[in-house]
Design an enzyme around this catalytic site. Structure first.
Site, PDB file in Angstrom:
ATOM      1  N   HIS A   1       9.224   4.428  49.012  1.00 52.28           N
ATOM      2  CA  HIS A   1       8.886   5.448  47.997  1.00 52.28           C
ATOM      3  C   HIS A   1       7.534   6.125  48.262  1.00 52.28           C
ATOM      4  O   HIS A   1       6.972   6.732  47.360  1.00 52.28           O
ATOM      5  CB  HIS A   1       8.903   4.884  46.557  1.00 52.28           C
ATOM      6  CG  HIS A   1      10.268   4.473  46.086  1.00 52.28           C
ATOM      7  ND1 HIS A   1      10.635   4.431  44.757  1.00 52.28           N
ATOM      8  CD2 HIS A   1      11.376   4.085  46.767  1.00 52.28           C
ATOM      9  CE1 HIS A   1      11.897   4.027  44.654  1.00 52.28           C
ATOM     10  NE2 HIS A   1      12.358   3.804  45.869  1.00 52.28           N
TER      11      HIS A   1
ATOM     12  N   ASP B   1      21.244   8.550  48.043  1.00 53.67           N
ATOM     13  CA  ASP B   1      20.289   9.528  47.508  1.00 53.67           C
ATOM     14  C   ASP B   1      18.887   9.399  48.094  1.00 53.67           C
ATOM     15  O   ASP B   1      18.481   8.338  48.560  1.00 53.67           O
ATOM     16  CB  ASP B   1      20.219   9.448  45.977  1.00 53.67           C
ATOM     17  CG  ASP B   1      19.927   8.043  45.448  1.00 53.67           C
ATOM     18  OD1 ASP B   1      20.271   7.063  46.123  1.00 53.67           O
ATOM     19  OD2 ASP B   1      19.346   7.942  44.344  1.00 53.67           O
TER      20      ASP B   1
ATOM     21  N   GLU C   1      21.305   5.953  43.293  1.00 55.17           N
ATOM     22  CA  GLU C   1      20.808   4.586  43.090  1.00 55.17           C
ATOM     23  C   GLU C   1      19.441   4.598  42.426  1.00 55.17           C
ATOM     24  O   GLU C   1      19.096   3.728  41.636  1.00 55.17           O
ATOM     25  CB  GLU C   1      20.734   3.827  44.421  1.00 55.17           C
ATOM     26  CG  GLU C   1      20.526   2.318  44.267  1.00 55.17           C
ATOM     27  CD  GLU C   1      19.124   1.906  43.884  1.00 55.17           C
ATOM     28  OE1 GLU C   1      18.977   0.949  43.095  1.00 55.17           O
ATOM     29  OE2 GLU C   1      18.147   2.539  44.337  1.00 55.17           O
ATOM     30  N   GLU C   2      18.643   5.612  42.779  1.00 57.98           N
ATOM     31  CA  GLU C   2      17.277   5.674  42.243  1.00 57.98           C
ATOM     32  C   GLU C   2      17.257   6.062  40.766  1.00 57.98           C
ATOM     33  O   GLU C   2      16.206   6.055  40.136  1.00 57.98           O
ATOM     34  CB  GLU C   2      16.440   6.673  43.056  1.00 57.98           C
ATOM     35  CG  GLU C   2      16.343   6.360  44.556  1.00 57.98           C
ATOM     36  CD  GLU C   2      15.456   5.165  44.869  1.00 57.98           C
ATOM     37  OE1 GLU C   2      14.896   4.561  43.933  1.00 57.98           O
ATOM     38  OE2 GLU C   2      15.337   4.833  46.069  1.00 57.98           O
TER      39      GLU C   2
END
Ligand SMILES: [Zn+2]
Ligand SMILES: [Zn+2]
Length: 427
Positions: free
Chosen positions: A398, A100, A166-167
């Site tokens: 990020h 993702d 995953e996030e």
């Protein structure tokens, strides 16, 4: 020739086999490096948010099918699982890549820059592979290709896990590693061990970083609800002040870290990130609320801290005449590298990357949902260098300027392939 190698390794045993990276595997990885980079660019240019990785999953599934790998799609919503059987019976090893991207607008000037715009929690946002999961996908696609072309070297079965979200799944949705496990990804065939990696923007290309035991933190979110009794701000004796109790609880929480946690074992963090209560200066309100996070790296410390936070909240509120409840929500478990497996596979990491390029590092207080697999089966999760040589300013994951150097991918492919072979062929 290949048959002879197999016999030789059977005679020599695991230790001898693990001494040398297989030159054919090394050559195969080098031969597909450009292709792996191309995949990465394509995926980088077309990022998709958590639980929405439809096109990404389709590309992965198509590639695995083209290799003759048995493929299951729509696992944990958009996940893809491939099963490759070696020519000989043996154990089952799982390799995991998360797929993702994030609601971040890319600021890099790259030919494969993401221009994708999507909606996240009702707001329009750019989408970017700002954690480097694009590299994880490309590395595992490359590894799948190499292993599929070398089943005569495989004793056992390889499970390729391409995992969504995953996030974190969008609010109200399930997703990620926990959902994959719930849907049986570690079963039939039952997985004996799992390997995963994370690219790192601040680790030089060619380097592998690892730590045995707790390597990334368990992430808990907590909410404390404090009940007081409303009264006039000028007459606190007429009520119970939940804001005062909130202050005592925050203070109590930090004493759990500074006075009760054995910080020689591992670090731990409690952060209150949000505090709310009250409407104006001269009213003592009825309630107050604290929201925060706990980060732990040791299972016993995690248990102690959660128990003591509960006792502190309830006990302190009671002592000051009010009441409080605390709720915890687990976002990730401890990314805990199995000590035996780590010791067993360390020679492989060193042989592939070179002794000087494998660094023992400290734990981080960030979290990773690979940890959920490691709660079920022994696992090893390590970090792969993605910082260009000579780079002095590595932007954090990020962020809109986050970058990974393509040259880091090759070592990922070599390492994942060789870890698989050395693990499966060890006994
Ligand atoms: Zn991330
Ligand atoms: Zn990540």
């Amino acid at each position: 020739m290949k048959k002879l190698n197999t016999l030789a390794f059977l005679t020599l045993g695991a230790a001898a086999f693990a001494q040398t990276p297989d030159p054919e595997i090394t050559a195969a990885a080098e031969a597909i490096e450009d292709q792996v980079i191309e995949w990465r660019h394509d995926i980088h240019e077309h990022p998709e948010l958590s639980n929405r990785e439809f096109e990404t999953a389709a590309k992965i599934a198509e590639h695995l099918k083209s290799l003759g790998i048995e493929v299951e799609t729509k696992v944990a919503k958009t996940g893809v699982v491939g099963i490759l059987k070696g020519d000989y019976p043996g154990k089952v090893v799982a390799l995991r890549a998360d797929i993702d991207a994030l609601p971040v607008t890319e600021r890099n000037d790259l030919p494969f820059k993401s221009e994708v715009v999507s909606t996240f929690m009702g707001e329009e946002t750019g989408v970017m592979h700002a954690c480097g999961h694009d590299t994880h996908i490309a590395i595992l696609m490359g590894t799948a290709q190499i292993l599929a072309e070398n089943t005569d070297k495989i004793h056992g079965t390889v499970k390729f896990i391409f995992q969504p979200a995953e996030e974190g799944a969008p609010p109200g949705e399930e997703g990620g590693a926990a959902l994959m496990i719930k849907e049986g990804v570690l079963k039939s065939p039952d997985v004996d061990a799992i390997f995963g990696l994370h690219i790192n923007s601040a680790t030089p290309v060619g380097t592998i970083a690892y730590k045995p035991g707790g390597t990334m933190a368990a992430v808990e979110r907590f909410v404390v609800k404090i009940q007081g009794k409303q009264t006039h701000g000028s007459q606190p004796w007429g009520g119970v002040d939940p804001i005062y109790i909130a202050a005592k609880i925050i203070d109590g929480f930090q004493s759990i870290i500074s006075r009760e946690s054995n910080l020689l074992v591992e670090p731990a963090v409690i952060t209150v990130g949000k505090i709310s209560g009250g409407v104006r200066f001269n009213i003592i309100p009825e309630t107050a609320e604290l929201v925060g996070t706990v980060r732990t790296l040791d299972p016993d410390m995690r248990e102690l801290i959660i128990r003591r936070m509960t006792e502190m909240s309830e006990g302190l509120a009671k002592a000051y005449g009010g009441s409080a409840t605390i709720e915890f929500q687990s976002n990730t478990a401890i990314t805990y590298n199995d000590l035996t497996l780590t010791e067993q596979m360390l020679p492989t990491l060193k042989n592939v990357a070179g002794e000087d390029h494998v660094k023992l590092v400290k734990a981080t207080t960030g979290g990773e949902d690979f940890s959920y697999y490691q709660e079920e089966v022994p696992g090893l999760f390590f970090f792969l260098g993605g910082m260009a040589p000579g780079n002095t300013e590595a932007y954090p994951h990020h962020t809109p300027d986050f970058q990974i150097d393509d040259d880091g991918l090759l070592l990922g492919v070599k390492t994942m392939s060789q870890l698989t072979l050395d693990y499966l062929n060890a006994k």
